[in-house]
Enzyme design. Structure first.
Site, PDB file in Angstrom:
ATOM      1  N   CYS A  69     -13.295  -0.907  -7.374  1.00 39.89           N
ATOM      2  CA  CYS A  69     -13.660  -0.136  -8.560  1.00 39.89           C
ATOM      3  C   CYS A  69     -15.161   0.143  -8.564  1.00 39.89           C
ATOM      4  O   CYS A  69     -15.965  -0.713  -8.210  1.00 39.89           O
ATOM      5  CB  CYS A  69     -13.304  -0.826  -9.865  1.00 39.89           C
ATOM      6  SG  CYS A  69     -11.597  -1.294  -9.980  1.00 39.89           S
ATOM      7  N   ARG A 114     -14.935   2.909  -3.471  1.00 38.77           N
ATOM      8  CA  ARG A 114     -14.479   1.617  -3.997  1.00 38.77           C
ATOM      9  C   ARG A 114     -13.075   1.679  -4.569  1.00 38.77           C
ATOM     10  O   ARG A 114     -12.497   0.658  -4.920  1.00 38.77           O
ATOM     11  CB  ARG A 114     -15.430   1.152  -5.095  1.00 38.77           C
ATOM     12  CG  ARG A 114     -16.702   0.620  -4.527  1.00 38.77           C
ATOM     13  CD  ARG A 114     -17.702   0.358  -5.596  1.00 38.77           C
ATOM     14  NE  ARG A 114     -18.845  -0.294  -5.033  1.00 38.77           N
ATOM     15  CZ  ARG A 114     -19.094  -1.600  -5.125  1.00 38.77           C
ATOM     16  NH1 ARG A 114     -18.295  -2.375  -5.793  1.00 38.77           N
ATOM     17  NH2 ARG A 114     -20.156  -2.111  -4.558  1.00 38.77           N
ATOM     18  N   TRP A 133      -9.490   1.040  -8.541  1.00 40.05           N
ATOM     19  CA  TRP A 133      -8.518   0.605  -7.534  1.00 40.05           C
ATOM     20  C   TRP A 133      -7.643  -0.401  -8.266  1.00 40.05           C
ATOM     21  O   TRP A 133      -8.095  -1.487  -8.633  1.00 40.05           O
ATOM     22  CB  TRP A 133      -9.226  -0.040  -6.351  1.00 40.05           C
ATOM     23  CG  TRP A 133      -8.297  -0.356  -5.219  1.00 40.05           C
ATOM     24  CD1 TRP A 133      -7.921   0.467  -4.205  1.00 40.05           C
ATOM     25  CD2 TRP A 133      -7.634  -1.603  -4.985  1.00 40.05           C
ATOM     26  NE1 TRP A 133      -7.057  -0.182  -3.366  1.00 40.05           N
ATOM     27  CE2 TRP A 133      -6.857  -1.455  -3.813  1.00 40.05           C
ATOM     28  CE3 TRP A 133      -7.595  -2.825  -5.648  1.00 40.05           C
ATOM     29  CZ2 TRP A 133      -6.075  -2.471  -3.297  1.00 40.05           C
ATOM     30  CZ3 TRP A 133      -6.811  -3.840  -5.134  1.00 40.05           C
ATOM     31  CH2 TRP A 133      -6.064  -3.660  -3.961  1.00 40.05           C
ATOM     32  N   ASN A 185     -14.964  -4.278 -13.221  1.00 43.17           N
ATOM     33  CA  ASN A 185     -14.570  -4.464 -11.835  1.00 43.17           C
ATOM     34  C   ASN A 185     -14.325  -5.961 -11.655  1.00 43.17           C
ATOM     35  O   ASN A 185     -15.175  -6.761 -12.031  1.00 43.17           O
ATOM     36  CB  ASN A 185     -15.712  -3.978 -10.922  1.00 43.17           C
ATOM     37  CG  ASN A 185     -15.420  -4.230  -9.467  1.00 43.17           C
ATOM     38  OD1 ASN A 185     -14.282  -4.476  -9.083  1.00 43.17           O
ATOM     39  ND2 ASN A 185     -16.450  -4.172  -8.644  1.00 43.17           N
ATOM     40  N   GLY A 186     -13.188  -6.335 -11.105  1.00 39.50           N
ATOM     41  CA  GLY A 186     -12.893  -7.761 -10.920  1.00 39.50           C
ATOM     42  C   GLY A 186     -11.513  -8.081 -11.477  1.00 39.50           C
ATOM     43  O   GLY A 186     -10.718  -7.177 -11.751  1.00 39.50           O
ATOM     44  N   GLU A 235      -7.805  -3.952  16.576  1.00 39.46           N
ATOM     45  CA  GLU A 235      -8.572  -2.949  15.831  1.00 39.46           C
ATOM     46  C   GLU A 235      -7.908  -1.564  15.978  1.00 39.46           C
ATOM     47  O   GLU A 235      -7.840  -0.798  15.009  1.00 39.46           O
ATOM     48  CB  GLU A 235     -10.021  -2.941  16.349  1.00 39.46           C
ATOM     49  CG  GLU A 235     -10.936  -1.893  15.748  1.00 39.46           C
ATOM     50  CD  GLU A 235     -11.095  -1.960  14.229  1.00 39.46           C
ATOM     51  OE1 GLU A 235     -10.629  -2.928  13.610  1.00 39.46           O
ATOM     52  OE2 GLU A 235     -11.661  -1.021  13.663  1.00 39.46           O
ATOM     53  N   LYS A 243      -6.554   0.650  12.865  1.00 38.62           N
ATOM     54  CA  LYS A 243      -7.009   2.023  12.607  1.00 38.62           C
ATOM     55  C   LYS A 243      -5.805   2.941  12.418  1.00 38.62           C
ATOM     56  O   LYS A 243      -5.774   3.760  11.503  1.00 38.62           O
ATOM     57  CB  LYS A 243      -7.866   2.574  13.763  1.00 38.62           C
ATOM     58  CG  LYS A 243      -9.253   2.071  13.913  1.00 38.62           C
ATOM     59  CD  LYS A 243     -10.247   2.602  12.901  1.00 38.62           C
ATOM     60  CE  LYS A 243     -10.324   1.761  11.692  1.00 38.62           C
ATOM     61  NZ  LYS A 243     -11.035   0.523  11.725  1.00 38.62           N
ATOM     62  N   GLU A 265      -4.023   2.192   9.068  1.00 38.40           N
ATOM     63  CA  GLU A 265      -4.832   2.552   7.903  1.00 38.40           C
ATOM     64  C   GLU A 265      -4.780   4.035   7.582  1.00 38.40           C
ATOM     65  O   GLU A 265      -4.646   4.416   6.427  1.00 38.40           O
ATOM     66  CB  GLU A 265      -6.313   2.233   8.188  1.00 38.40           C
ATOM     67  CG  GLU A 265      -6.764   0.842   7.917  1.00 38.40           C
ATOM     68  CD  GLU A 265      -8.253   0.676   8.233  1.00 38.40           C
ATOM     69  OE1 GLU A 265      -8.969   0.181   7.368  1.00 38.40           O
ATOM     70  OE2 GLU A 265      -8.694   1.035   9.345  1.00 38.40           O
ATOM     71  N   HIS A 312       7.275 -13.659  24.548  1.00 41.13           N
ATOM     72  CA  HIS A 312       7.616 -14.576  23.463  1.00 41.13           C
ATOM     73  C   HIS A 312       8.102 -13.848  22.219  1.00 41.13           C
ATOM     74  O   HIS A 312       8.015 -14.377  21.120  1.00 41.13           O
ATOM     75  CB  HIS A 312       6.407 -15.467  23.143  1.00 41.13           C
ATOM     76  CG  HIS A 312       5.946 -16.245  24.322  1.00 41.13           C
ATOM     77  ND1 HIS A 312       6.694 -17.269  24.865  1.00 41.13           N
ATOM     78  CD2 HIS A 312       4.853 -16.119  25.111  1.00 41.13           C
ATOM     79  CE1 HIS A 312       6.057 -17.748  25.919  1.00 41.13           C
ATOM     80  NE2 HIS A 312       4.946 -17.062  26.094  1.00 41.13           N
ATOM     81  N   LYS A 354     -12.958   1.101   0.444  1.00 42.09           N
ATOM     82  CA  LYS A 354     -13.923   0.704   1.484  1.00 42.09           C
ATOM     83  C   LYS A 354     -14.504  -0.681   1.215  1.00 42.09           C
ATOM     84  O   LYS A 354     -14.721  -1.455   2.130  1.00 42.09           O
ATOM     85  CB  LYS A 354     -15.048   1.737   1.561  1.00 42.09           C
ATOM     86  CG  LYS A 354     -16.072   1.410   2.609  1.00 42.09           C
ATOM     87  CD  LYS A 354     -16.339   2.560   3.511  1.00 42.09           C
ATOM     88  CE  LYS A 354     -17.068   2.158   4.764  1.00 42.09           C
ATOM     89  NZ  LYS A 354     -16.149   1.772   5.843  1.00 42.09           N
TER      90      LYS A 354
HETATM   91  C1  G6P Z   1     -11.862  -3.033   3.672  1.00 37.18           C
HETATM   92  C2  G6P Z   1     -12.245  -1.810   4.479  1.00 37.18           C
HETATM   93  C3  G6P Z   1     -12.304  -2.161   5.947  1.00 37.18           C
HETATM   94  C4  G6P Z   1     -13.257  -3.331   6.182  1.00 37.18           C
HETATM   95  C5  G6P Z   1     -12.888  -4.532   5.313  1.00 37.18           C
HETATM   96  C6  G6P Z   1     -13.966  -5.601   5.347  1.00 37.18           C
HETATM   97  O1  G6P Z   1     -10.558  -3.397   3.957  1.00 37.18           O
HETATM   98  O2  G6P Z   1     -11.313  -0.770   4.265  1.00 37.18           O
HETATM   99  O3  G6P Z   1     -12.736  -1.047   6.696  1.00 37.18           O
HETATM  100  O4  G6P Z   1     -13.221  -3.701   7.516  1.00 37.18           O
HETATM  101  O5  G6P Z   1     -12.752  -4.125   3.947  1.00 37.18           O
HETATM  102  O6  G6P Z   1     -15.125  -5.076   4.776  1.00 37.18           O
HETATM  103  P1  G6P Z   1     -16.580  -5.538   5.086  1.00 37.18           P
HETATM  104  O7  G6P Z   1     -17.442  -4.641   4.226  1.00 37.18           O
HETATM  105  O8  G6P Z   1     -16.671  -6.976   4.659  1.00 37.18           O
HETATM  106  O9  G6P Z   1     -16.836  -5.357   6.525  1.00 37.18           O
END
Ligand code: G6P
Length: 609
Positions: A2, A27, A75, A99-100, A482, A486, A489, A505, A604
């Site tokens: 948020c 956010r 959010w 926010n929280g 990773e 990606k 996401e 396994h 983000k």
């Molecule tokens: C969210 C973002 C990711 C990020 C993660 C950790 O899930 O969408 O892209 O890797 O948070 O965030 P940070 O700011 O701690 O790297």
């Protein structure tokens, strides 16, 4: 998560609030809303489901005017993303953005209902609005009322409160979610990320945990958690704002992928001089701490966790020091044993991830030698609360899916491990070797990015699939993870990553002619082992995409596509091998037409646990 922005000015603040919300949208973007009050005490509230642009369109058609206001992009945590649950929440004269998470909201809701309050939303935030209204009846200024209210709240909050009957004043309270005051001339602001105020001011006061602030046009009063009036240091920000421009690119993610060679070139130019690595941010005490470290513990979330996993291999293979890596949300809630002389490293792009921050705070009670944060935001809570910090200098990353944050974290981690080797052993040749390998890294990255047409073609096939498997071994296993993250996401295709040796396994049962398997096969000592794993998949009809060196002996054949990458020194290979995976995910998402810079349900900066 948020985003919050509040303003008290002697001019209409609607445009200020809307522009701020656009900046804060990373956010969360389930719904957005604002309330403004003019000096006669007339207020208007507007809320819309979906992106901030929906609110902006609605605002253009509505008569909104006011010199005091608060706004929010959400959010959803409690309650669906519906207008009724969007902030600000109002209780007669009290409006709140938050926010929280208020963990005891159910009990508070029940008590307030018994007092005659009616709830219209499912949110925990509405509880705060009613609670302030209820406490206000007992008297005192709004600041005093909020001081009493926070005593009832369990959980986390960054919140801003406005009394419609007394415009010209905002009360902000921080506990677990960041808030920053922006200082203007004859006007002041409060925001969850200072970047949202860059067009208005470069001077900021960072609220600390437990602070409550009263903000008016010409005055700011801050009370700390012990009820003392305190001064917080005014900090001038020199961050660039122009990164919000997409330039020639269609998406921020695309821009950020292509920026990587240049960003890394800049980091190397700044950090590596005359054959030596230098960390200007670290003083003698930081180096003394590093020298003393006999064990490294890294905690992180999401993409940052994957870069930590790569570093795990480097700490043990290059620096010969034991290292373990843990997801912050796991670490913070389990009883762990701290090895002697352990250094805690937190990795985070934003420096505001709630679980990573909580892990850092916990580590202070557990007997770690000290804490080092590797972060992209110098003003973040993580950097301010760590003993030492190294900046990744990736520049502003807007796209929710991290790309340049990941590769810059890897570069910083590799430099740190390398420096550690030299600190421990003056005769070590690791620094020289690493610097030689890194020198060519930007060129190799550019070579891979120049093959983008190939990845866009491959994306055609992948975009029609429902499941994709990624395989890697050694330090390419986290790169496979990773790659899978990606793809999930931004394209919403189900993807899983496995350490190739684990195939037998269980995962082999998944393989059939419909499942593409993306294999990271750099030409290193594990290649013969990986080749056996590849045969196991091929024998079961899997559709293979192999990323490898030109001289590793693979040839294209039916159901096997080889994607050739430059021949690389082992140490930099993971940093290059992630690029094709970023490009593939990007092009798959483009084909699927997803909102790839703001994928559904994600944000983000994850400032709630
Ligand atoms: C969210 C973002 C990711 C990020 C993660 C950790 O899930 O969408 O892209 O890797 O948070 O965030 P940070 O700011 O701690 O790297």
């Amino acid at each position: 998560m948020c985003g919050i922005i509040g303003a008290v000015a002697q001019r209409d603040v609607v445009d200020v609030l809307l522009a701020g919300l656009r900046c804060l949208e990373y956010r969360g973007y389930d719904s957005a809303g604002l309330i403004v009050v003019n000096s006669q005490g007339q207020s208007s509230r507007l809320r819309r489901v979906g992106k901030v642009s929906n609110l902006v369109c609605a605002a253009a058609k509505t008569m909104l005017l006011g010199e005091t206001g608060i706004a929010h992009t959400r959010w959803a945590t409690h309650g669906q993303p519906e207008e009724i649950n969007a902030h600000p929440h109002v209780s007669t004269n009290i409006a709140v953005v938050h926010n929280g998470i208020i963990e005891n909201h159910e009990l508070l809701r029940k008590n307030l209902q018994d007092e005659g309050y009616t709830f219209v939303s499912e949110t925990d935030t509405e509880v705060i609005a009613h609670l302030v209204n209820w406490e206000q009846k007992k008297g005192g200024s709004l600041l005093e009322v909020v001081q009493r209210v926070v005593l009832h709240l369990h959980g986390t909050y960054g919140m801003v409160i406005l009394d419609i009957y007394f415009p010209g004043i905002l009360i902000a309270a921080r506990s677990g979610s960041p808030l920053v005051i922006g200082c203007g001339r004859g006007e002041n602001f409060i925001v969850s990320d200072p970047m949202a105020l860059f067009p208005l001011t470069r001077f900021f006061l960072y609220l600390e945990e437990g602070d409550i602030a009263q903000i008016s046009c010409n005055d700011i009063i801050i009370i700390d958690r012990h009820s003392n009036v305190v001064q917080r240091r005014k900090i001038e920000s020199h961050l660039e704002y122009d990164s919000y421009d997409k330039g020639v690119y269609t998406h921020y993610m695309q821009k950020e992928i292509y920026e990587q060679p240049q960003v890394i070139q800049n980091i190397l130019a700044y950090r590596c001089k005359n054959g030596l690595i230098s960390f200007d941010e670290l003083d003698d005490s930081a180096y003394a701490l590093l020298k003393k470290a006999q064990h490294i513990k890294i905690v992180a979330c999401g993409t940052s966790y994957h870069s930590a996993m790569v570093a795990h291999y480097w700490w043990e293979s290059l620096a010969k020091v034991s290292c373990d890596v843990e997801i912050a949300s796991e670490f913070r809630y389990r009883q762990s044993v701290v090895r002697e002389n352990s250094l805690l490293i937190t990795l985070s792009q934003s420096g505001e991830t709630a679980d990573t921050l909580a892990a850092l705070r916990l580590s202070k009670q557990l007997g770690y030698l000290g804490s080092l944060s590797i972060c992209n935001v110098a003003s973040s809570s993580l950097v301010r609360e760590s003993d030492f910090a190294l900046m990744t200098n990736a520049g502003i990353e807007v796209s929710v899916a991290s790309t340049k944050s990941f590769t810059t974290q890897l570069v910083l981690l590799l430099l740190l491990v390398t420096k550690f080797c030299s600190l421990k052993d003056k005769q070590s040749l690791v620094e020289q070797d690493t610097l030689e390998s890194l020198e060519k890294l930007p060129t190799y990255m550019t070579q891979v990015l120049l093959q983008d047409i190939l990845f866009s073609e491959l994306a055609k096939e992948l975009s029609e699939k429902n499941h994709v498997v990624f395989l890697g071994r050694g330090d390419h296993y986290p790169i496979a993870m990773e790659g899978a993250l990606k793809l999930k996401e931004i394209s919403y295709i189900h993807a899983e990553a496995y350490a190739a040796g684990e195939l037998k396994h269980g995962p082999l049962a998944l393989i059939d002619t419909n499942i593409p398997v993306i294999i990271l096969a750099p030409n290193n000592t594990l290649l013969p082992k990986l080749k056996s794993n590849i045969e196991e998949v091929r024998a079961r009809g899997g559709l293979l995409y192999i990323l490898t060196d030109t001289n590793s002996g693979f040839v294209n054949s039916e159901r096997v596509r080889i994607i050739f990458l430059p021949h690389l020194k082992d140490v930099i290979a993971p940093i290059v091998y992630v690029l094709p995976l970023q490009l593939l995910s990007y092009y798959v998402a483009v084909r699927k037409g997803t909102d790839l810079d703001k994928p559904r349900n994600l944000a983000k900066s994850v400032t709630v646990e």
